[in-house]
Design a protein around this motif. Structure first.
Motif, PDB file in Angstrom:
ATOM      1  N   PHE A 194      -2.796   6.266  10.575  1.00 28.70           N
ATOM      2  CA  PHE A 194      -2.661   4.959  11.325  1.00 28.70           C
ATOM      3  C   PHE A 194      -2.781   3.464  11.001  1.00 28.70           C
ATOM      4  O   PHE A 194      -2.697   3.141  12.207  1.00 28.70           O
ATOM      5  CB  PHE A 194      -4.577   5.062  12.286  1.00 28.70           C
ATOM      6  N   CYS A 195      -1.880   3.642  10.016  1.00 30.57           N
ATOM      7  CA  CYS A 195      -1.848   2.320   9.408  1.00 30.57           C
ATOM      8  C   CYS A 195      -0.804   2.326   9.719  1.00 30.57           C
ATOM      9  O   CYS A 195       0.530   2.180   8.969  1.00 30.57           O
ATOM     10  CB  CYS A 195      -2.960   2.323   8.009  1.00 30.57           C
ATOM     11  N   ARG A 224      -6.989  10.093   4.604  1.00 30.24           N
ATOM     12  CA  ARG A 224      -7.488   8.937   3.761  1.00 30.24           C
ATOM     13  C   ARG A 224      -8.056   9.851   2.399  1.00 30.24           C
ATOM     14  O   ARG A 224      -7.529   9.202   0.899  1.00 30.24           O
ATOM     15  CB  ARG A 224      -9.180   9.203   4.333  1.00 30.24           C
ATOM     16  N   ASN A 236      -4.914  -3.151  -1.515  1.00 37.74           N
ATOM     17  CA  ASN A 236      -5.711  -2.089  -1.885  1.00 37.74           C
ATOM     18  C   ASN A 236      -5.936  -2.276  -3.735  1.00 37.74           C
ATOM     19  O   ASN A 236      -5.363  -2.160  -4.226  1.00 37.74           O
ATOM     20  CB  ASN A 236      -5.096  -0.512  -2.407  1.00 37.74           C
ATOM     21  N   LYS A 254      -0.504   4.754   0.462  1.00 37.96           N
ATOM     22  CA  LYS A 254      -1.690   5.079   0.818  1.00 37.96           C
ATOM     23  C   LYS A 254      -1.239   6.264   2.138  1.00 37.96           C
ATOM     24  O   LYS A 254      -1.238   7.774   2.356  1.00 37.96           O
ATOM     25  CB  LYS A 254      -2.854   5.139   0.832  1.00 37.96           C
ATOM     26  N   PHE A 255      -0.145   5.613   2.494  1.00 34.62           N
ATOM     27  CA  PHE A 255       0.002   6.206   4.507  1.00 34.62           C
ATOM     28  C   PHE A 255      -1.356   6.189   4.957  1.00 34.62           C
ATOM     29  O   PHE A 255      -0.725   7.700   5.440  1.00 34.62           O
ATOM     30  CB  PHE A 255       1.504   6.901   4.083  1.00 34.62           C
ATOM     31  N   CYS A 256      -2.434   6.146   5.093  1.00 38.71           N
ATOM     32  CA  CYS A 256      -3.353   6.579   6.215  1.00 38.71           C
ATOM     33  C   CYS A 256      -2.835   6.900   7.563  1.00 38.71           C
ATOM     34  O   CYS A 256      -1.343   5.784   7.567  1.00 38.71           O
ATOM     35  CB  CYS A 256      -4.489   5.798   6.735  1.00 38.71           C
ATOM     36  N   HIS A 290     -10.477   0.750  -2.055  1.00 35.99           N
ATOM     37  CA  HIS A 290      -9.859   2.482  -1.656  1.00 35.99           C
ATOM     38  C   HIS A 290     -10.598   3.360  -2.241  1.00 35.99           C
ATOM     39  O   HIS A 290     -11.080   2.770  -3.520  1.00 35.99           O
ATOM     40  CB  HIS A 290      -8.210   2.838  -1.874  1.00 35.99           C
ATOM     41  N   GLN A 350     -14.058   4.830   6.762  1.00 37.71           N
ATOM     42  CA  GLN A 350     -13.147   5.391   8.249  1.00 37.71           C
ATOM     43  C   GLN A 350     -14.075   6.275   9.763  1.00 37.71           C
ATOM     44  O   GLN A 350     -13.323   6.061  10.454  1.00 37.71           O
ATOM     45  CB  GLN A 350     -11.952   4.991   7.830  1.00 37.71           C
ATOM     46  N   VAL A 367       0.349  -1.103   7.824  1.00 39.11           N
ATOM     47  CA  VAL A 367       0.048  -2.131   6.333  1.00 39.11           C
ATOM     48  C   VAL A 367       1.361  -1.442   5.402  1.00 39.11           C
ATOM     49  O   VAL A 367       2.285  -2.362   5.157  1.00 39.11           O
ATOM     50  CB  VAL A 367      -1.235  -1.853   5.681  1.00 39.11           C
ATOM     51  N   PRO A 368       1.325  -0.188   5.153  1.00 39.45           N
ATOM     52  CA  PRO A 368       2.445   0.516   4.544  1.00 39.45           C
ATOM     53  C   PRO A 368       3.940  -0.057   4.516  1.00 39.45           C
ATOM     54  O   PRO A 368       4.651  -0.804   3.822  1.00 39.45           O
ATOM     55  CB  PRO A 368       2.577   1.368   4.178  1.00 39.45           C
ATOM     56  N   CYS A 387       1.064  -1.518   0.159  1.00 42.38           N
ATOM     57  CA  CYS A 387       0.035  -0.275  -0.386  1.00 42.38           C
ATOM     58  C   CYS A 387       1.269   1.829   0.341  1.00 42.38           C
ATOM     59  O   CYS A 387       2.117   1.485   0.710  1.00 42.38           O
ATOM     60  CB  CYS A 387      -0.908   0.019   0.959  1.00 42.38           C
TER      61      CYS A 387
END
Ligand code: SAH
Ligand code: SF4
Ligand code: F3S
Length: 437
Positions: free
Chosen positions: A166-167, A277, A205, A162-164, A238, A265, A169-170, A160
């Motif tokens: 809070f996340c 987001r 995504n 996207k670098f939300c 997404h 979210q 995953v990236p 990912c």
């Protein structure tokens, strides 16, 4: 005489991609003479395929490892491995905290498991959390044609960008990568030849898939041409990658099932901005309208985070408003968990008691909507793919087009069959029905 096969016990935490990865890891170790077991006590190797998304998920791994100490004491040759997103995020730290661990392997390096297993069998400790240049799926052997179930996952995209705020995953899965279309089609054909009738395309995504021109909609169209494949799903999407072609596919492609998991979210623009987001509430609602125009009976689901740093009562009320507007068939809501290394971890979160209260209120609203959507199904016809025998004689369980569990009674063998069913009732979180014709 060939030696008895070694036994592998895998425990899978987290998302569907981990379920897929666990299967692939079992296959990779199959080449090393391992067969899987459901019983940890009889295993020669235990592999925990872990999730780092929230603190609770990550800490569970350590308590589970703690519970394995007696196993290792009883069987000193037992090898213990930690795979997945905690492995990626914490690497060597795992061995420091848990010296009983022999092997730590990240989600992008598990094609190297055979060599790692050989090293571990020789008494070495191995940590591999590289993001290798090579594609793990290219290196791994072709998937064995073993009949597992009529519905299967197939990873088409990973990582990912996207670098939300809070996340993790990236950081745990790395940058967005799409598998080439021909590889996905080859794997899909092999799964269908092994009896699979429904494929769920997976990606962090998934709708950002760009393995060929035409994007995910093009891939779905190509997959739909595989004879014997009856249903296609995809998750997780997404909002910003939901293009017109994919929306149109929900109208034009009968094999694409009427269900869309599209996490939003929060229902507050202020919080969406703080979450990075990169879309607004209005843009999300606009998308939902488009999707419903393309496929009026589609069921929508989402993920929500409550108690994000800076979330006020008004922001939370805006989330409830959004839920009321959309009417979700299902949704998953979580209390914000600060994750090390993410931008939001630096910010102050609301009082945990406030967050608990919000979570309860949101979950109650979602539950009410789910019940309403399920009640509205009663009397309707749907298709069901039957996947399991029920506990009672003649009882079968499957999934409807809309991903609801449906139970029927039938004396025939329905395993792997797609049948038309009339829904006759709701039983807590599933539906009951009768086979038509
Ligand atoms: N790629 C997907 C899902 C990622 S993780 C997406 O973009 O939506 C699944 C869900 O876990 C997220 O949608 C989010 O609701 C939740 N989540 C992620 N990080 C979290 C955190 N730090 N605290 C609480 N929930 C979190
Ligand atoms: Fe995490 Fe956001 Fe990427 Fe989803 S889109 S995986 S929530 S960073
Ligand atoms: Fe968890 Fe990693 Fe999936 S953090 S949700 S297992 S991508």
């Amino acid at each position: 005489m060939p030696s008895a096969p070694k036994k592998l016990f895998i425990k899978t935490y987290g998302c569907q991609m981990n379920v897929y990865d666990s299967e692939r890891m079992a296959e990779a170790l199959g080449g090393q003479g391992y067969v899987t077991t459901e019983v940890a006590e009889e295993a020669d190797m235990v592999l925990l395929n872990t999730c780092h998304i929230r603190e609770k998920a990550a800490e569970k791994v350590y308590s589970d490892l703690g519970r394995m100490k007696p196993l290792k004491a009883a069987k000193p040759d037992l090898k213990i491995g930690v795979a997945g997103c905690v492995a990626q995020a914490e690497g060597d730290e795992i061995m420091r905290r848990m010296p009983m661990v022999d092997l730590v392997v990240g989600p992008q390096s598990y094609h190297r498991l055979p060599a790692m297993e050989a090293a571990v069998a020789g008494g070495a400790k191995v940590v591999d959390t590289d993001f290798p240049a090579e594609d793990k799926f290219e290196i791994m052997a072709e998937r064995p044609r073993v009949q597992k179930g009529p519905a299967a996952f197939l990873t088409v995209q990973e990582g990912c960008d996207k670098f939300c705020a809070f996340c993790v995953v990236p950081y745990t899965r790395g940058a967005e990568v799409s598998r080439p279309a021909d590889r996905v089609l080859t794997e899909a054909r092999a799964l269908v030849a092994a009896g699979v009738r429904e494929l769920t395309l997976l990606g962090q995504n998934v709708n950002a898939w760009h393995g060929a021109e035409g994007g995910l909609a093009g891939l779905i169209a190509a997959l739909a041409r595989i004879q014997g494949l009856e249903r296609i799903r995809y998750t997780t999407s997404h909002p910003n990658d939901m293009d017109a072609a994919l929306i149109a596919a929900h109208r034009d492609e009968p094999k694409l099932m009427p269900y869309l998991h599209l996490p939003v979210q929060s229902g507050s623009d202020r919080i969406l901005r703080a979450m990075n987001r990169k879309h607004t509430v209005a843009e999300y609602l606009w998308l939902i309208d488009k999707v419903r125009a393309a496929r009026p009976d589609i069921i929508l689901s989402s993920d929500f985070i409550v108690g994000f740093p800076g979330e006020t009562d008004a922001d939370f009320e805006a989330t409830l408003d959004l839920v009321r507007k959309v009417r979700f068939g299902a949704a998953y809501s979580f209390k914000y968990s600060a994750r090390p290394g993410t931008p939001a971890a630096e910010r102050e979160a609301p009082d945990p008691a406030v967050a608990d209260d919000r979570l309860q209120r949101l979950q109650a609203l979602i539950e009410q909507q789910t019940q309403e959507v399920m009640a509205a199904m009663v009397g309707q016809e749907t298709s069901v793919l039957f996947e399991r025998r029920g506990r009672m004689d003649g009882q079968w369980t499957g999934k409807s087009d809309h991903l609801f569990a449906v139970h029927v009674r039938d004396s025939g063998d329905l395993w792997g069959e797609v049948r038309r069913v009339r829904i006759t009732g709701v039983t807590s979180h599933s539906l009951s029905g009768q086979i038509l014709g």
